[in-house]
Design a protein around this motif. Structure first.
Motif, PDB file in Angstrom:
ATOM      1  N   THR A 109      39.173  45.763   7.469  1.00 13.77           N
ATOM      2  CA  THR A 109      37.830  45.320   8.361  1.00 13.77           C
ATOM      3  C   THR A 109      37.953  45.252   9.872  1.00 13.77           C
ATOM      4  OG1 THR A 109      37.948  43.109   7.679  1.00 13.77           O
ATOM      5  CG2 THR A 109      37.054  44.442   6.268  1.00 13.77           C
ATOM      6  N   ASP A 110      36.873  45.514  10.669  1.00 13.52           N
ATOM      7  CA  ASP A 110      36.958  45.002  11.997  1.00 13.52           C
ATOM      8  C   ASP A 110      36.467  43.686  12.370  1.00 13.52           C
ATOM      9  OD1 ASP A 110      34.168  45.326  11.515  1.00 13.52           O
ATOM     10  OD2 ASP A 110      33.767  46.987  12.617  1.00 13.52           O
ATOM     11  N   VAL A 111      36.219  43.212  13.511  1.00 13.73           N
ATOM     12  CA  VAL A 111      35.729  42.105  13.654  1.00 13.73           C
ATOM     13  C   VAL A 111      34.493  41.443  13.303  1.00 13.73           C
ATOM     14  CG1 VAL A 111      37.026  41.894  16.048  1.00 13.73           C
ATOM     15  CG2 VAL A 111      34.685  42.600  15.908  1.00 13.73           C
ATOM     16  N   SER A 112      33.817  42.563  12.705  1.00  8.79           N
ATOM     17  CA  SER A 112      32.434  42.187  12.040  1.00  8.79           C
ATOM     18  C   SER A 112      32.695  42.200  10.702  1.00  8.79           C
ATOM     19  CB  SER A 112      31.529  43.061  12.805  1.00  8.79           C
ATOM     20  OG  SER A 112      31.734  44.352  12.402  1.00  8.79           O
ATOM     21  N   GLY A 113      33.783  42.330  10.150  1.00  7.29           N
ATOM     22  CA  GLY A 113      33.904  42.660   8.557  1.00  7.29           C
ATOM     23  C   GLY A 113      33.410  43.836   8.070  1.00  7.29           C
ATOM     24  N   SER A 114      33.125  44.878   8.924  1.00 10.11           N
ATOM     25  CA  SER A 114      32.822  46.292   8.434  1.00 10.11           C
ATOM     26  C   SER A 114      33.924  47.234   8.323  1.00 10.11           C
ATOM     27  CB  SER A 114      31.465  46.855   9.296  1.00 10.11           C
ATOM     28  OG  SER A 114      32.092  47.226  10.658  1.00 10.11           O
ATOM     29  N   PHE A 115      33.701  48.273   7.377  1.00 14.77           N
ATOM     30  CA  PHE A 115      34.564  49.437   7.297  1.00 14.77           C
ATOM     31  C   PHE A 115      33.874  50.538   6.963  1.00 14.77           C
ATOM     32  CE2 PHE A 115      33.707  47.884   3.090  1.00 14.77           C
ATOM     33  CZ  PHE A 115      33.661  49.121   2.546  1.00 14.77           C
TER      34      PHE A 115
END
Length: 311
Positions: free
Chosen positions: A71-77
């Motif tokens: 995941t990235d810094v916003s928790g998305s993938f």
């Protein structure tokens, strides 16, 4: 380990009309991973399992794959469904074998927590994935046979040479569902035969038309099962229609037993005159090679192609 869940952000489909049951390129899926308390799981690793079911009540999935995401810094993938690691419980041998046009598919998403997968979503795929096969389903359904102008090694993906080979009923399930054992029963349980069209001309099934007077005499194409009679896949050997009548014209003898029949404006037809002999009457035989090209079979002018079938 804290439980995680997915918050759906977007589900984007990529329509690609290539020559396969579907494009094989998959479709994009994006989501956000959160902890059980709702806090984003940022900059972390997670393992997902994606299962595609042929209907909401289906007992087993057609396709199962796993994805390892970060995941990235916003928790998305983001992942591409169809490009993950295939799980052995999948019925389809490859993602491109899935026939999205045959049924409304449902997608289950699970996330690995410790050693166990937990279901976080199970929903019907929207209509967008079916655009993948809308073009292809109209032009190239499983079982379609077309002439291919290239060599065998250039046959495109999603097609097989019509050479009578026995192939797997499960690996090529869509083709098996389309043609069954019309062209051969294979081993009788796990395989079936492709049409063997090498050196063959194709003819439409006579059906109730009466256009093939010998339709019910047709046999199996090969010795490994398949249809006979007035059915697709049956075979008919070469023949020439009986010609009756008489030859009018003058006769020119070369020898007492050989004669030319002059039938203007036709060329001379060469024959062997058996004719009248003491106490017997025979026939007149003709050697057509003096007039037209001859060969070992009956044929029009023709060119070679490779017949291929869509699976």
């Amino acid at each position: 380990m804290k439980k995680l869940f997915l918050s759906l952000v977007a589900l984007m489909m990529v329509a690609n009309t290539l020559f396969a049951q579907n494009s094989g390129l998959g479709f994009n899926y994006q989501a956000v991973v959160r902890k059980a308390d709702g806090v984003l799981l940022a900059n972390a690793d997670a393992t997902l399992r994606i299962s595609l079911y042929p209907g909401q009540m289906a007992a087993s999935p057609t396709w199962v794959e796993t994805h390892k995401v970060h995941t990235d810094v916003s928790g998305s993938f983001g992942i591409t469904v169809g490009k993950g690691s295939r799980v052995s419980s999948s019925v389809a041998a490859q993602y491109s074998d899935i026939n999205f046009a045959s049924v409304y598919y449902w997608m289950k998403i699970e996330i690995l927590e410790g050693s166990t997968y937990r279901e976080v979503s199970f929903s019907q795929l929207p209509s967008s994935p079916y655009s993948e096969v809308a073009y292809n389903a109209l032009l190239f359904p499983s079982g379609m046979i077309v002439p291919f102008a290239g060599p065998v090694e250039k046959i495109p993906a999603g097609w097989l040479l019509c050479d009578g080979t026995a192939i797997s009923r499960s690996t090529y399930a869509n083709l098996y569902n389309a043609i069954g054992v019309c062209w051969g029963t294979g081993d009788g349980s796990t395989t079936f035969n492709l049409p063997d069209l090498r050196g063959m001309f194709l003819r439409g099934v006579s059906g109730a038309s009466g256009n093939d007077a010998d339709a019910n005499k047709r046999t199996m194409l090969t010795n490994n099962g398949g249809n006979t009679g007035n059915n697709v896949g049956s075979y008919q050997g070469d023949a020439i229609r009986n010609i009756t009548g008489k030859v009018n014209g003058s006769m020119e003898y070369n020898t007492p037993s050989e004669v030319f029949y002059q039938t203007s404006p036709m060329e001379k037809v060469h024959g062997t005159f058996y004719g009248w002999q003491p106490n017997t009457w025979s026939k007149i035989g003709f050697d057509a090679s003096r007039v037209v090209p001859v060969g070992s079979d009956n044929r029009p002018k023709n060119v070679y192609v490779n017949y291929i079938i869509k699976y």
